[in-house]
Motif scaffolding. Structure first.
Motif, PDB file in Angstrom:
ATOM      1  N   ALA A 202      40.074  10.610   1.450  1.00 49.10           N
ATOM      2  CA  ALA A 202      39.050  11.316   0.674  1.00 49.10           C
ATOM      3  C   ALA A 202      39.516  11.676  -0.729  1.00 49.10           C
ATOM      4  CB  ALA A 202      38.601  12.568   1.427  1.00 49.10           C
ATOM      5  N   THR A 203      40.692  12.281  -0.843  1.00 48.13           N
ATOM      6  CA  THR A 203      41.186  12.659  -2.168  1.00 48.13           C
ATOM      7  C   THR A 203      41.500  11.419  -2.997  1.00 48.13           C
ATOM      8  OG1 THR A 203      42.091  14.759  -1.381  1.00 48.13           O
ATOM      9  CG2 THR A 203      43.017  13.865  -3.411  1.00 48.13           C
ATOM     10  N   ALA A 204      42.135  10.427  -2.396  1.00 50.76           N
ATOM     11  CA  ALA A 204      42.463   9.191  -3.121  1.00 50.76           C
ATOM     12  C   ALA A 204      41.194   8.513  -3.628  1.00 50.76           C
ATOM     13  CB  ALA A 204      43.251   8.247  -2.220  1.00 50.76           C
ATOM     14  N   ASN A 205      40.150   8.491  -2.801  1.00 51.88           N
ATOM     15  CA  ASN A 205      38.896   7.863  -3.213  1.00 51.88           C
ATOM     16  C   ASN A 205      38.208   8.653  -4.322  1.00 51.88           C
ATOM     17  OD1 ASN A 205      39.218   5.763  -1.421  1.00 51.88           O
ATOM     18  ND2 ASN A 205      37.988   6.693   0.190  1.00 51.88           N
ATOM     19  N   ALA A 206      38.311   9.977  -4.264  1.00 55.67           N
ATOM     20  CA  ALA A 206      37.735  10.796  -5.335  1.00 55.67           C
ATOM     21  C   ALA A 206      38.419  10.489  -6.660  1.00 55.67           C
ATOM     22  CB  ALA A 206      37.878  12.275  -4.991  1.00 55.67           C
ATOM     23  N   ALA A 210      37.028   8.778 -10.167  1.00 49.66           N
ATOM     24  CA  ALA A 210      37.206   9.371 -11.495  1.00 49.66           C
ATOM     25  C   ALA A 210      37.806   8.352 -12.458  1.00 49.66           C
ATOM     26  CB  ALA A 210      38.090  10.603 -11.403  1.00 49.66           C
ATOM     27  N   MET A 211      38.732   7.558 -11.989  1.00 50.47           N
ATOM     28  CA  MET A 211      39.360   6.543 -12.835  1.00 50.47           C
ATOM     29  C   MET A 211      38.367   5.452 -13.225  1.00 50.47           C
ATOM     30  SD  MET A 211      43.119   6.287 -11.013  1.00 50.47           S
ATOM     31  CE  MET A 211      43.852   5.277 -12.299  1.00 50.47           C
ATOM     32  N   LYS A 241      45.217  16.711 -12.461  1.00 46.43           N
ATOM     33  CA  LYS A 241      46.159  17.230 -13.456  1.00 46.43           C
ATOM     34  C   LYS A 241      47.452  16.420 -13.495  1.00 46.43           C
ATOM     35  CE  LYS A 241      48.684  21.379 -14.849  1.00 46.43           C
ATOM     36  NZ  LYS A 241      48.969  22.810 -14.583  1.00 46.43           N
ATOM     37  N   THR A 242      47.981  16.093 -12.327  1.00 43.98           N
ATOM     38  CA  THR A 242      49.302  15.467 -12.255  1.00 43.98           C
ATOM     39  C   THR A 242      49.256  13.950 -12.354  1.00 43.98           C
ATOM     40  OG1 THR A 242      50.064  17.307 -10.880  1.00 43.98           O
ATOM     41  CG2 THR A 242      51.412  15.330 -10.899  1.00 43.98           C
ATOM     42  N   SER A 243      48.369  13.312 -11.595  1.00 40.47           N
ATOM     43  CA  SER A 243      48.375  11.846 -11.575  1.00 40.47           C
ATOM     44  C   SER A 243      47.517  11.235 -12.673  1.00 40.47           C
ATOM     45  CB  SER A 243      47.902  11.329 -10.215  1.00 40.47           C
ATOM     46  OG  SER A 243      46.524  11.578 -10.017  1.00 40.47           O
ATOM     47  N   MET A 244      46.508  11.993 -13.160  1.00 40.16           N
ATOM     48  CA  MET A 244      45.659  11.472 -14.226  1.00 40.16           C
ATOM     49  C   MET A 244      45.989  12.091 -15.584  1.00 40.16           C
ATOM     50  SD  MET A 244      41.895  11.174 -12.444  1.00 40.16           S
ATOM     51  CE  MET A 244      41.230  10.303 -13.870  1.00 40.16           C
ATOM     52  N   GLY A 245      46.771  13.166 -15.578  1.00 41.58           N
ATOM     53  CA  GLY A 245      47.162  13.796 -16.826  1.00 41.58           C
ATOM     54  C   GLY A 245      46.046  14.555 -17.512  1.00 41.58           C
ATOM     55  N   ILE A 246      45.071  15.008 -16.727  1.00 45.93           N
ATOM     56  CA  ILE A 246      43.940  15.751 -17.286  1.00 45.93           C
ATOM     57  C   ILE A 246      43.995  17.186 -16.782  1.00 45.93           C
ATOM     58  CG2 ILE A 246      41.422  15.963 -17.397  1.00 45.93           C
ATOM     59  CD1 ILE A 246      41.272  12.926 -16.941  1.00 45.93           C
ATOM     60  N   ASP A 247      44.212  18.106 -17.690  1.00 43.34           N
ATOM     61  CA  ASP A 247      44.237  19.525 -17.334  1.00 43.34           C
ATOM     62  C   ASP A 247      42.841  20.088 -17.541  1.00 43.34           C
ATOM     63  OD1 ASP A 247      44.624  22.210 -16.941  1.00 43.34           O
ATOM     64  OD2 ASP A 247      46.419  22.357 -18.181  1.00 43.34           O
ATOM     65  N   MET A 248      42.158  20.388 -16.440  1.00 44.67           N
ATOM     66  CA  MET A 248      40.786  20.882 -16.524  1.00 44.67           C
ATOM     67  C   MET A 248      40.720  22.381 -16.824  1.00 44.67           C
ATOM     68  SD  MET A 248      39.034  18.701 -13.429  1.00 44.67           S
ATOM     69  CE  MET A 248      40.347  19.044 -12.248  1.00 44.67           C
ATOM     70  N   GLY A 249      41.869  22.997 -16.944  1.00 48.74           N
ATOM     71  CA  GLY A 249      41.902  24.400 -17.317  1.00 48.74           C
ATOM     72  C   GLY A 249      41.712  25.373 -16.179  1.00 48.74           C
ATOM     73  N   TYR A 250      41.751  24.904 -14.946  1.00 50.07           N
ATOM     74  CA  TYR A 250      41.576  25.793 -13.801  1.00 50.07           C
ATOM     75  C   TYR A 250      42.810  26.666 -13.595  1.00 50.07           C
ATOM     76  CZ  TYR A 250      37.730  22.602 -12.739  1.00 50.07           C
ATOM     77  OH  TYR A 250      36.599  21.837 -12.810  1.00 50.07           O
ATOM     78  N   LYS A 251      42.603  27.841 -13.072  1.00 49.29           N
ATOM     79  CA  LYS A 251      43.698  28.779 -12.826  1.00 49.29           C
ATOM     80  C   LYS A 251      44.297  28.479 -11.452  1.00 49.29           C
ATOM     81  CE  LYS A 251      41.393  32.286 -15.614  1.00 49.29           C
ATOM     82  NZ  LYS A 251      40.668  33.587 -15.594  1.00 49.29           N
ATOM     83  N   THR A 299      63.998  16.364  -9.759  1.00 49.25           N
ATOM     84  CA  THR A 299      64.359  15.161  -9.002  1.00 49.25           C
ATOM     85  C   THR A 299      63.454  14.965  -7.799  1.00 49.25           C
ATOM     86  OG1 THR A 299      66.028  16.431  -7.778  1.00 49.25           O
ATOM     87  CG2 THR A 299      66.783  15.181  -9.712  1.00 49.25           C
ATOM     88  N   TYR A 300      62.953  16.066  -7.210  1.00 47.29           N
ATOM     89  CA  TYR A 300      62.112  15.937  -6.019  1.00 47.29           C
ATOM     90  C   TYR A 300      60.871  16.829  -6.021  1.00 47.29           C
ATOM     91  CZ  TYR A 300      65.665  12.996  -3.932  1.00 47.29           C
ATOM     92  OH  TYR A 300      66.536  11.967  -3.680  1.00 47.29           O
ATOM     93  N   GLU A 301      60.552  17.437  -7.153  1.00 51.65           N
ATOM     94  CA  GLU A 301      59.349  18.272  -7.237  1.00 51.65           C
ATOM     95  C   GLU A 301      58.546  17.878  -8.467  1.00 51.65           C
ATOM     96  OE1 GLU A 301      61.315  22.284  -5.190  1.00 51.65           O
ATOM     97  OE2 GLU A 301      60.740  22.298  -7.313  1.00 51.65           O
ATOM     98  N   ILE A 302      57.244  17.624  -8.274  1.00 48.74           N
ATOM     99  CA  ILE A 302      56.424  17.170  -9.399  1.00 48.74           C
ATOM    100  C   ILE A 302      55.757  18.321 -10.132  1.00 48.74           C
ATOM    101  CG2 ILE A 302      56.021  14.870  -8.483  1.00 48.74           C
ATOM    102  CD1 ILE A 302      53.286  15.837  -7.502  1.00 48.74           C
ATOM    103  N   PHE A 303      55.779  19.521  -9.551  1.00 50.07           N
ATOM    104  CA  PHE A 303      55.347  20.701 -10.289  1.00 50.07           C
ATOM    105  C   PHE A 303      56.096  21.916  -9.777  1.00 50.07           C
ATOM    106  CE2 PHE A 303      52.738  21.388  -6.622  1.00 50.07           C
ATOM    107  CZ  PHE A 303      52.074  20.197  -6.371  1.00 50.07           C
ATOM    108  N   ASP A 304      56.066  22.957 -10.570  1.00 53.65           N
ATOM    109  CA  ASP A 304      56.811  24.177 -10.271  1.00 53.65           C
ATOM    110  C   ASP A 304      56.109  24.962  -9.167  1.00 53.65           C
ATOM    111  OD1 ASP A 304      57.960  26.755 -10.299  1.00 53.65           O
ATOM    112  OD2 ASP A 304      58.503  26.551 -12.405  1.00 53.65           O
ATOM    113  N   PRO A 305      56.818  25.318  -8.093  1.00 49.37           N
ATOM    114  CA  PRO A 305      56.171  26.056  -6.995  1.00 49.37           C
ATOM    115  C   PRO A 305      55.557  27.377  -7.434  1.00 49.37           C
ATOM    116  CG  PRO A 305      58.572  26.036  -6.747  1.00 49.37           C
ATOM    117  CD  PRO A 305      58.223  25.043  -7.797  1.00 49.37           C
TER     118      PRO A 305
END
Length: 381
Positions: A202-206, A210-211, A241-251, A299-305
């Motif tokens: 579902a998420t991958a298809n969404a 978008a792409m 945000k992470t895979s498409m590089g689009i920050d929608m501004g959500y908190k 090395t193993y985290e794509i964003f800050d926890p």
């Protein structure tokens, strides 16, 4: 910067259609407010034609002075739309099936009648000043030529966007991309992705949609929804945000509280390994991974926890290496040399296998002191 992609949250409609889930009215109002605090663009608040109880809570959400657009869900039936208008929503979803299997076996009608109903309902909604999303239910299994005709007529009738529904979750990202790109190349209209998780995509298809040009992504908190659920809001937001590089501004720092509240309200607990919001997703045990993470978290985290209100943790267990053990004991002001590390690591692994889990801090400290005794090193050392 203007958002390139917007989110429609349908937790209060499709999410509540999860088998066995019912939100109390006050829970629905609070969920809507929390979604608004995050910055979600549009909230599908429910199905007004269901009755006065449903209408009452939708009216209260509308009167909550939220920044988000509030949408009511409807069949392609004038009475449904009238009930939505009575609730005061500014937007409506008008849903009708477009696949032959639905048209024949569920609705017992014809393609021509489907088009007539959709156009009539859309024109009525636009006459009443509403933003309209025309939903092509089971679009993923619809005849391509008929679906394009449906979309063209929806636009001509005044629809603001089309909701492409992968109702049974049958697509994969490649076929999703191809179908959405065809629609975008043929008809100039906004497209919303509504994807289900029957095959776990579902998420991958969404994101694939978008792409390909979809500008709205539908989602539910924690992936709630019928059968295997929908695309999870938290996954979609972070993937954009992470895979498409689009920050929608959500908190996104508010996402954790929202997901946990909905988990409690729905009585559907979040697995500890759940992407984005699972409490263990920043826990590291494997020796190579832990060593790399200690040296540099990237090395193993794509964003800050801390962005999500979570914590990074080194877990000591069967798969640990000496770097992780040294790092953990350093928190207790204990510095290990290579000899002690070697013997302690063997004890850690054997103990973890015996008890079938990772060790607590106290258990690790106990093994450390045992190791000192066995190799005749004073505890003060």
């Amino acid at each position: 910067m203007e958002k390139e992609i917007k989110i429609l949250d349908t937790t209060l409609r499709d999410g509540e259609q999860t088998a066995g889930v019912v939100f109390a009215n006050e829970e629905k109002i609070l969920i809507a407010r929390m979604l608004d605090d995050i910055g979600i663009d549009q909230i599908e608040a429910g199905i007004p034609v269901m009755g006065e109880n449903e209408k009452d809570v939708i009216k209260k959400i509308v009167k909550s002075n939220l920044k988000a657009s509030i949408m009511g869900w409807n069949r392609a039936v004038i009475k449904d739309i009238q009930e939505s208008i009575d609730c005061g929503v500014d937007a409506v979803a008008i849903s009708i099936s477009t696949s032959d299997i639905h048209i024949k076996h569920k609705l017992n009608t014809t393609r021509e009648r489907i088009l007539e109903q959709m156009v009539k309902a859309t024109e009525y909604a636009k006459t009443n000043g509403l933003y309209v999303s025309v939903n092509a239910e089971d679009a993923s299994r619809s005849d391509e030529e008929f679906l394009l005709k449906f979309v063209k007529l929806a636009k001509e009738a005044g629809a603001n966007r089309i909701r492409f529904c992968d109702t049974v979750g049958i697509l994969n990202p490649i076929t999703t991309y191809e179908k959405i790109k065809l629609i975008k190349d043929t008809v100039d209209i906004d497209i919303e992705m509504h994807t289900h998780d029957d095959l776990g995509m579902a998420t991958a298809n969404a994101i694939a949609g978008a792409m390909a040009g979809a500008t709205y992504l539908g989602a539910t908190i924690n992936g709630l929804g019928e059968r295997a659920g929908n695309a999870a809001l938290e996954e979609v937001v972070l993937a954009v945000k992470t895979s498409m590089g689009i920050d929608m501004g959500y908190k996104i720092d508010k996402m954790q509280d929202l997901c946990r509240y909905v988990a409690k309200a729905s009585d559907r607990m979040i697995p500890s390994w759940k992407s984005i919001v699972g409490e263990n997703i920043f826990h590291h045990e494997s020796g190579i991974h832990a060593d790399g993470m200690i040296k540099n978290p990237l090395t193993y985290e794509i964003f800050d926890p801390t962005e999500l209100g979570l914590e990074r943790k080194i877990v000591i267990g069967k798969h640990s290496g000496t770097a992780a053990i040294k790092n953990k004991l350093a928190l207790f002001n204990i510095q290990l040399d290579n000899l002690i590390s070697y013997h302690l690591l063997e004890k850690v692994r054997n103990t973890s296998i015996a008890i079938k889990r990772a060790l607590t801090d106290m258990e690790l400290l106990n093994l450390y002191h045992e190791t000192l005794s066995e190799i005749n090193v004073p505890k003060e050392a």
